[in-house]
Scaffold this motif. Structure first.
Motif, PDB file in Angstrom:
ATOM      1  N   ILE A   1     -33.318 -14.153 -20.851  1.00  0.00           N
ATOM      2  CA  ILE A   1     -34.562 -14.704 -21.429  1.00  0.00           C
ATOM      3  C   ILE A   1     -35.940 -14.610 -21.015  1.00  0.00           C
ATOM      4  CG2 ILE A   1     -32.996 -16.287 -22.951  1.00  0.00           C
ATOM      5  CD1 ILE A   1     -34.328 -18.603 -21.506  1.00  0.00           C
ATOM      6  N   GLU A   2     -36.910 -14.491 -21.369  1.00  0.00           N
ATOM      7  CA  GLU A   2     -38.225 -14.214 -21.032  1.00  0.00           C
ATOM      8  C   GLU A   2     -38.570 -15.265 -19.849  1.00  0.00           C
ATOM      9  OE1 GLU A   2     -42.824 -13.740 -22.708  1.00  0.00           O
ATOM     10  OE2 GLU A   2     -41.262 -14.368 -23.993  1.00  0.00           O
ATOM     11  N   TYR A   3     -38.215 -16.362 -19.983  1.00  0.00           N
ATOM     12  CA  TYR A   3     -38.647 -17.321 -19.135  1.00  0.00           C
ATOM     13  C   TYR A   3     -37.845 -17.362 -17.738  1.00  0.00           C
ATOM     14  CZ  TYR A   3     -41.280 -18.347 -22.980  1.00  0.00           C
ATOM     15  OH  TYR A   3     -42.084 -18.048 -24.327  1.00  0.00           O
ATOM     16  N   VAL A   4     -36.612 -16.742 -17.932  1.00  0.00           N
ATOM     17  CA  VAL A   4     -35.434 -17.161 -16.948  1.00  0.00           C
ATOM     18  C   VAL A   4     -34.883 -15.746 -16.022  1.00  0.00           C
ATOM     19  CG1 VAL A   4     -33.348 -18.405 -16.130  1.00  0.00           C
ATOM     20  CG2 VAL A   4     -34.890 -19.296 -17.657  1.00  0.00           C
ATOM     21  N   SER A   5     -34.915 -15.984 -14.774  1.00  0.00           N
ATOM     22  CA  SER A   5     -34.389 -14.678 -14.242  1.00  0.00           C
ATOM     23  C   SER A   5     -33.196 -15.118 -12.862  1.00  0.00           C
ATOM     24  CB  SER A   5     -35.500 -13.944 -13.229  1.00  0.00           C
ATOM     25  OG  SER A   5     -36.029 -13.483 -14.129  1.00  0.00           O
ATOM     26  N   ILE A   6     -32.098 -14.668 -13.031  1.00  0.00           N
ATOM     27  CA  ILE A   6     -31.055 -15.013 -12.085  1.00  0.00           C
ATOM     28  C   ILE A   6     -30.850 -13.952 -11.172  1.00  0.00           C
ATOM     29  CG2 ILE A   6     -28.638 -15.576 -11.837  1.00  0.00           C
ATOM     30  CD1 ILE A   6     -28.888 -16.453 -14.945  1.00  0.00           C
ATOM     31  N   ARG A   7     -30.906 -14.299  -9.896  1.00  0.00           N
ATOM     32  CA  ARG A   7     -30.775 -13.262  -8.788  1.00  0.00           C
ATOM     33  C   ARG A   7     -29.679 -13.510  -7.761  1.00  0.00           C
ATOM     34  NH1 ARG A   7     -36.737 -15.211  -8.803  1.00  0.00           N
ATOM     35  NH2 ARG A   7     -37.599 -13.722 -10.412  1.00  0.00           N
ATOM     36  N   LEU A   8     -29.133 -12.310  -7.241  1.00  0.00           N
ATOM     37  CA  LEU A   8     -28.017 -12.313  -6.513  1.00  0.00           C
ATOM     38  C   LEU A   8     -28.155 -10.990  -5.376  1.00  0.00           C
ATOM     39  CD1 LEU A   8     -25.482 -13.930  -5.575  1.00  0.00           C
ATOM     40  CD2 LEU A   8     -24.223 -12.207  -7.223  1.00  0.00           C
ATOM     41  N   GLY A   9     -27.767 -11.366  -4.223  1.00  0.00           N
ATOM     42  CA  GLY A   9     -28.001 -10.196  -3.305  1.00  0.00           C
ATOM     43  C   GLY A   9     -26.887 -10.460  -1.756  1.00  0.00           C
ATOM     44  N   TYR A  10     -27.106  -9.349  -1.207  1.00  0.00           N
ATOM     45  CA  TYR A  10     -26.231  -9.414   0.251  1.00  0.00           C
ATOM     46  C   TYR A  10     -27.136  -8.544   1.087  1.00  0.00           C
ATOM     47  CZ  TYR A  10     -22.510  -9.043   3.439  1.00  0.00           C
ATOM     48  OH  TYR A  10     -21.803  -9.318   4.715  1.00  0.00           O
ATOM     49  N   ARG A  11     -27.034  -8.908   2.566  1.00  0.00           N
ATOM     50  CA  ARG A  11     -27.558  -8.053   3.388  1.00  0.00           C
ATOM     51  C   ARG A  11     -26.792  -8.117   4.641  1.00  0.00           C
ATOM     52  NH1 ARG A  11     -31.852 -11.542   6.696  1.00  0.00           N
ATOM     53  NH2 ARG A  11     -31.378 -13.620   6.322  1.00  0.00           N
ATOM     54  N   THR A  12     -26.659  -7.088   5.473  1.00  0.00           N
ATOM     55  CA  THR A  12     -25.984  -6.873   6.933  1.00  0.00           C
ATOM     56  C   THR A  12     -27.204  -7.179   8.027  1.00  0.00           C
ATOM     57  OG1 THR A  12     -26.533  -4.324   7.111  1.00  0.00           O
ATOM     58  CG2 THR A  12     -24.840  -5.110   5.701  1.00  0.00           C
ATOM     59  N   GLY A  13     -26.565  -7.003   9.078  1.00  0.00           N
ATOM     60  CA  GLY A  13     -27.464  -7.214  10.373  1.00  0.00           C
ATOM     61  C   GLY A  13     -27.503  -8.620  10.963  1.00  0.00           C
ATOM     62  N   LEU A  14     -26.384  -9.392  10.318  1.00  0.00           N
ATOM     63  CA  LEU A  14     -26.148 -10.658  11.094  1.00  0.00           C
ATOM     64  C   LEU A  14     -24.844 -10.848  11.884  1.00  0.00           C
ATOM     65  CD1 LEU A  14     -27.396 -12.657   7.769  1.00  0.00           C
ATOM     66  CD2 LEU A  14     -28.696 -12.127   9.895  1.00  0.00           C
ATOM     67  N   ASP A  15     -24.485  -9.724  12.579  1.00  0.00           N
ATOM     68  CA  ASP A  15     -23.377  -9.686  13.273  1.00  0.00           C
ATOM     69  C   ASP A  15     -22.997 -10.674  14.278  1.00  0.00           C
ATOM     70  OD1 ASP A  15     -22.868  -7.516  11.460  1.00  0.00           O
ATOM     71  OD2 ASP A  15     -23.256  -5.984  12.970  1.00  0.00           O
ATOM     72  N   ASP A  16     -23.956 -10.942  14.660  1.00  0.00           N
ATOM     73  CA  ASP A  16     -23.995 -12.029  15.919  1.00  0.00           C
ATOM     74  C   ASP A  16     -23.913 -13.467  15.440  1.00  0.00           C
ATOM     75  OD1 ASP A  16     -26.571 -12.219  14.770  1.00  0.00           O
ATOM     76  OD2 ASP A  16     -27.675 -12.566  16.619  1.00  0.00           O
ATOM     77  N   ILE A  17     -23.878 -13.842  13.924  1.00  0.00           N
ATOM     78  CA  ILE A  17     -23.705 -14.985  13.505  1.00  0.00           C
ATOM     79  C   ILE A  17     -22.121 -15.340  13.022  1.00  0.00           C
ATOM     80  CG2 ILE A  17     -24.467 -16.658  11.606  1.00  0.00           C
ATOM     81  CD1 ILE A  17     -27.130 -15.288  11.738  1.00  0.00           C
TER      82      ILE A  17
END
Length: 318
Positions: free
Chosen positions: A252-268
């Motif tokens: 709907i016009e007033y709400v956005s839902i977001r999701l993501g993923y990233r690499t580069g955290l191998d030392d964790i």
């Protein structure tokens, strides 16, 4: 305008080639707070901001994206990072007939730390002597312009400040970017390239240390009547390959839902490492965004941003 577009591409490709060769030589870097990002929307989408930052957050991610803006804005962003550290960003943009100008402040604080002093003796290796804070900051002056049919070039100049154990150090750097936006049938596409933190080494007491060189490229596609967006970016941070992707759905016009993923955290180590998520609410000239980032055993990171888009930020039609 076409010749300026071609010159911009040649210049950026040359910078990318030079930067890549430099990044392979990097070891320890200084001013690492420059890697932490700006704005909750991009943070919720895996930090894949090089082609999607659509407001004052473009000052940080890719200054060329400022050239696509039709109105200025004020962005206030706060990031409760790992342990007791905090990362904040304030960005301001204004559009006119010559492009979009931006001003930003990125700040990082360590929280209260104990000052220790070594003393002789096996049973007493050190003693506590009060507390102190480490404070880092970068001041941005940015400009983005449409050079040829929604293809934009951008530049950020920034001064860098670090305070380590109550000693102050200064440096400077440049960010440069290129982006374009176009439509194919019912799909809208954007592509971005950026090189961040080009500059001389930071000078400390008895040593010089490289800045964290970031080379990033990415693309995004908008579809389903502009209600859905997917983005993908990849590149190098200090010579290490990083891939990031995210999605945004606005039911709907007033709400956005977001999701993501990233690499580069191998030392964790730990669970859900690299996962990002968030939500955005908007009404009239106000936007409120929240992002969650998972850092495994190091903990959870929460980011919140407020965006204001008043007409008084615009000094002339674009």
């Amino acid at each position: 305008m076409k010749k300026y577009f071609i010159i911009s591409i040649i210049a950026l490709v040359s910078i990318l080639n030079f930067s890549y060769s430099q990044s392979e030589k990097n070891g320890t870097t200084s001013a690492n707070f420059l890697k932490l990002g700006a704005g909750s929307r991009v943070a919720a989408m895996g930090s894949s901001g090089v082609a999607i930052a659509n407001g004052a957050d473009a000052i940080y991610w890719n200054p060329s994206l400022l050239g696509l803006q039709n109105s200025g804005e004020l962005l206030l962003s706060y990031n409760k990072w790992i342990a007791e550290t905090h990362n904040s960003f304030i960005g301001f943009t204004s559009t006119n007939n010559f492009g979009t100008f931006g001003f930003g402040l990125l700040a990082f604080t360590s929280g209260e730390m104990k000052r220790t002093e070594a003393i002789p003796g096996i049973n007493a290796p050190y003693t506590e002597d009060g507390t102190f804070w480490n404070i880092d900051g970068a001041l941005y002056v940015s400009y983005g312009v449409d050079v040829y049919k929604n293809t934009c070039f951008g530049l950020s100049l920034k001064g860098i400040y670090q305070n380590i154990a109550e000693e102050s150090f200064f440096g400077g750097a440049v960010d440069v970017g290129l982006s374009t936006k176009f439509n194919v049938n019912d799909f809208g596409f954007s592509i971005g390239l950026a090189v961040n933190n080009l500059g001389p080494k930071m000078k400390y007491k008895n040593e010089e240390v490289d800045l964290p060189l970031i080379i990033n490229g990415g693309a995004a596609a908008r579809f389903y009547e502009n209600k859905a967006l997917v983005s993908l970016s990849g590149g190098s941070i200090d010579g290490n390959t990083v891939i990031r992707f995210g999605g945004e759905f606005t039911p709907i016009e007033y709400v956005s839902i977001r999701l993501g993923y990233r690499t580069g955290l191998d030392d964790i180590s730990g669970d859900l490492i690299g996962l990002t998520a968030g939500i955005g609410l908007q009404y009239s000239g106000l936007k409120l965004d929240y992002a969650y980032n998972a850092y495994g055993d190091l903990g959870h990171v929460h980011n919140i941003s407020l965006t204001v888009i008043p007409s008084l930020f615009n000094f002339g039609d674009k």
